[in-house]
Structures are given as structure tokens and as C-alpha cells.
Design an enzyme around this catalytic site. Sequence first.
Site, PDB file in Angstrom:
ATOM      1  N   HIS A   9      53.960  41.620  37.085  1.00  0.00           N
ATOM      2  CA  HIS A   9      52.979  41.362  36.015  1.00  0.00           C
ATOM      3  C   HIS A   9      53.661  41.324  34.645  1.00  0.00           C
ATOM      4  O   HIS A   9      53.326  40.496  33.803  1.00  0.00           O
ATOM      5  CB  HIS A   9      51.857  42.403  36.037  1.00  0.00           C
ATOM      6  CG  HIS A   9      51.148  42.458  37.361  1.00  0.00           C
ATOM      7  ND1 HIS A   9      50.410  43.536  37.757  1.00  0.00           N
ATOM      8  CD2 HIS A   9      51.084  41.559  38.376  1.00  0.00           C
ATOM      9  CE1 HIS A   9      49.906  43.300  38.971  1.00  0.00           C
ATOM     10  NE2 HIS A   9      50.319  42.109  39.368  1.00  0.00           N
ATOM     11  N   HIS A  27      44.629  35.705  39.405  1.00  0.00           N
ATOM     12  CA  HIS A  27      45.674  36.720  39.534  1.00  0.00           C
ATOM     13  C   HIS A  27      46.820  36.212  40.410  1.00  0.00           C
ATOM     14  O   HIS A  27      47.986  36.535  40.169  1.00  0.00           O
ATOM     15  CB  HIS A  27      45.126  38.039  40.082  1.00  0.00           C
ATOM     16  CG  HIS A  27      46.177  39.106  40.066  1.00  0.00           C
ATOM     17  ND1 HIS A  27      46.534  39.774  38.916  1.00  0.00           N
ATOM     18  CD2 HIS A  27      47.023  39.549  41.026  1.00  0.00           C
ATOM     19  CE1 HIS A  27      47.536  40.597  39.179  1.00  0.00           C
ATOM     20  NE2 HIS A  27      47.853  40.483  40.461  1.00  0.00           N
ATOM     21  N   HIS A  81      54.133  37.675  47.633  1.00  0.00           N
ATOM     22  CA  HIS A  81      55.483  37.928  47.103  1.00  0.00           C
ATOM     23  C   HIS A  81      56.582  37.556  48.103  1.00  0.00           C
ATOM     24  O   HIS A  81      57.632  37.067  47.724  1.00  0.00           O
ATOM     25  CB  HIS A  81      55.619  39.397  46.710  1.00  0.00           C
ATOM     26  CG  HIS A  81      54.588  39.816  45.714  1.00  0.00           C
ATOM     27  ND1 HIS A  81      54.477  39.236  44.473  1.00  0.00           N
ATOM     28  CD2 HIS A  81      53.596  40.739  45.775  1.00  0.00           C
ATOM     29  CE1 HIS A  81      53.474  39.788  43.816  1.00  0.00           C
ATOM     30  NE2 HIS A  81      52.919  40.700  44.586  1.00  0.00           N
ATOM     31  N   ASP A 120      50.660  36.337  39.508  1.00  0.00           N
ATOM     32  CA  ASP A 120      51.718  36.856  40.386  1.00  0.00           C
ATOM     33  C   ASP A 120      52.804  35.804  40.628  1.00  0.00           C
ATOM     34  O   ASP A 120      53.993  36.116  40.646  1.00  0.00           O
ATOM     35  CB  ASP A 120      51.133  37.242  41.756  1.00  0.00           C
ATOM     36  CG  ASP A 120      50.550  38.650  41.773  1.00  0.00           C
ATOM     37  OD1 ASP A 120      50.825  39.435  40.851  1.00  0.00           O
ATOM     38  OD2 ASP A 120      49.806  38.949  42.730  1.00  0.00           O
TER      39      ASP A 120
HETATM   40 ZN   LIG Z   1      49.703  41.179  41.128  1.00  0.00          ZN
END
Ligand SMILES: [Zn+2]
Length: 305
Positions: free
Chosen positions: A77, A234, A261, A238
Site C-alpha cells: 500500500h 483496492h 500478490h 495492490d
Molecule cells: Zn492490499
Amino acid sequence: MNFQRTVKDKIKIKGIGLHTGAKSQIKIIPAKADTGISFIRADNGKEKIPLHPELVVSTTNNSAIGVNGQKILTVEHLLASFYGLGIDNAIIEVYGPEIPILDGSAKQFVDAILEVGLETLEKPKKFILVKKPVRVEEGDRYAGIDPSPDFRVECIVSYPHPLLKYQRREFRFDGEDFEKEISPARTFGFLNEVENLRKNGLAQGGSIENVVVIGEEGVINPDGLRFKDEPVRHKILDSLGDLMILGTHIIGEYRGYKAGHKLNHGLLLKLLSNPENYQMISAEHPQLAKENGFKIPRWLTPKSI
Ligand SMILES: [Zn+2]
């Protein structure tokens, strides 16, 4: 000309880590042109951790970077705020194992950085120009990056929950306002996953103060959502944070379908694995952009510089 940026002055931010629950403080310190962004675990070992996909040490519900056993969790973030504000150089001293989660978004990082302001440095910005499509997949999920005349990010989220069956959003970097449209979007999670995450040592600092929690009936946070499609916003946040692990901004089109991720990290490694996939370019050669049909991205935030 599009010049490199750093922060104008030292910035201190305190909070707790989402996964460790540990207290943590960071100092963002101005850095010279061409030195890049690096982290220092200031409370433990003080070794420099520069941004590079090979230094990612974990992608389980966060992106963590580290060297020689020293690691820093949940960098994404803060790095998204660097991407969104066009910061190329900074040193981040971290006192604790994790970057503070704050309200679960990048808004407080952005506000703190804009409060001290950005410094324009005397060297042109550098970019990674994507030359060939690169894609990584896992089941039906994927993350990919294609050549494109500018930088854009498209994310699709899809979960077996009525609220999140399908959300898609595209963020055009020079057409939308990162500060207002993306940076306030908070981390989200499902109530029925909390117990499992905690059992695995994750989400120890998680609460409705820093996570949008989705229960069977819907969002349980009393104030609800900041945007109707806050979760996919969001995901864009990310993705920007994960892309920043390259250390350089990109000219290309990122697309993530149910990506996280782990896929993003795989994508960066694959992109860099073949020199034919990309080219490093500098904003001092606008002619190159013209001849090759792409635009040097310009940052809308902040408007003053
Ligand atoms: Zn996040």
C-alpha cells in the site's frame, strides 16, 4: 520534461501491522536522483533492501521483501502511494516487522506525503517499456502485461459471494485521479476466512478499523463502503504497489483476473526473465516515444508540480 521525484522532507508514520499486529513506525526520507527506492529494517540489522522482484520473500496475503533474513511485510500500500504520486527515489526506514496498515488503504500515506510535498529532481524519469505480452496463470486466474501506448491497469475480482460475483474496473493513469479514485480503497476480507488466517499467524492486527469485512449478509463495517466497487479499486491499488517492486514505473497495460500478490510477483519475474520483453527508457528522449507510438506517462497527482 518528466523529472524524477522524491519527498520534500522526512515523514514519520506510526501504526500497527495488519498481519503481525506489531507496533511499527516508518520514516520516509528524501533521496537523490537515480538512487531508487529502498527499505531499511532500522530496528534490526539495518541492511538496505532495494526494490527488486527477486527480493520478494513472501506473497501470502501481502507482499514482503527482505535480504539475509531481515524482512518487511505488507509493503504494497505504501508502494502504491509511491506509484500513484510518481515517486522514484526515497529511503524508508522501518522500525518493526511490517509497514503500518493504517486504515487499510493508501490514503493516509498519500495525505502525509502531499502534506510535506514532493521535490522535483534534476534527472529525467525512467520507465520500463513493455515490448512483448507476458502472462502468468494459475487455474482460471491470471496476471498479464501487454505493450500499450500508455500505462493502464485493469482488474477483475470474482468471488463466490453475492456482493463480489464480478467487479471490473480500469484505471487509466493519465486520465483518472489516483489520489481520489484509488488511494482511499481499503483492504477487504471475508469474515469466514478470519479464523483460518489467524490460525496461520496472519491478520493478527486486522479489525474493522483497517479491513472491509464481508460477512454472509454483506459488509459488517458500520460505515459501509467508501465506493460501491471498493474491492476492485483496492485490487488496482495492490497491483500498483506490486508493480512498484520493479523500482521503476511502467509503460504497458496490466490486467489481473482474480489475481493477487503471488501472480503479480510471478509476472514481474517473468517480465524481467527475458530482455526482449522490455526496454528501459528515459523521459529525456520524447522523440523515441513519438517514433515508437507511445506516450511518456504524466502524473495527475499532485497537480501543482
Ligand atoms: Zn492490499
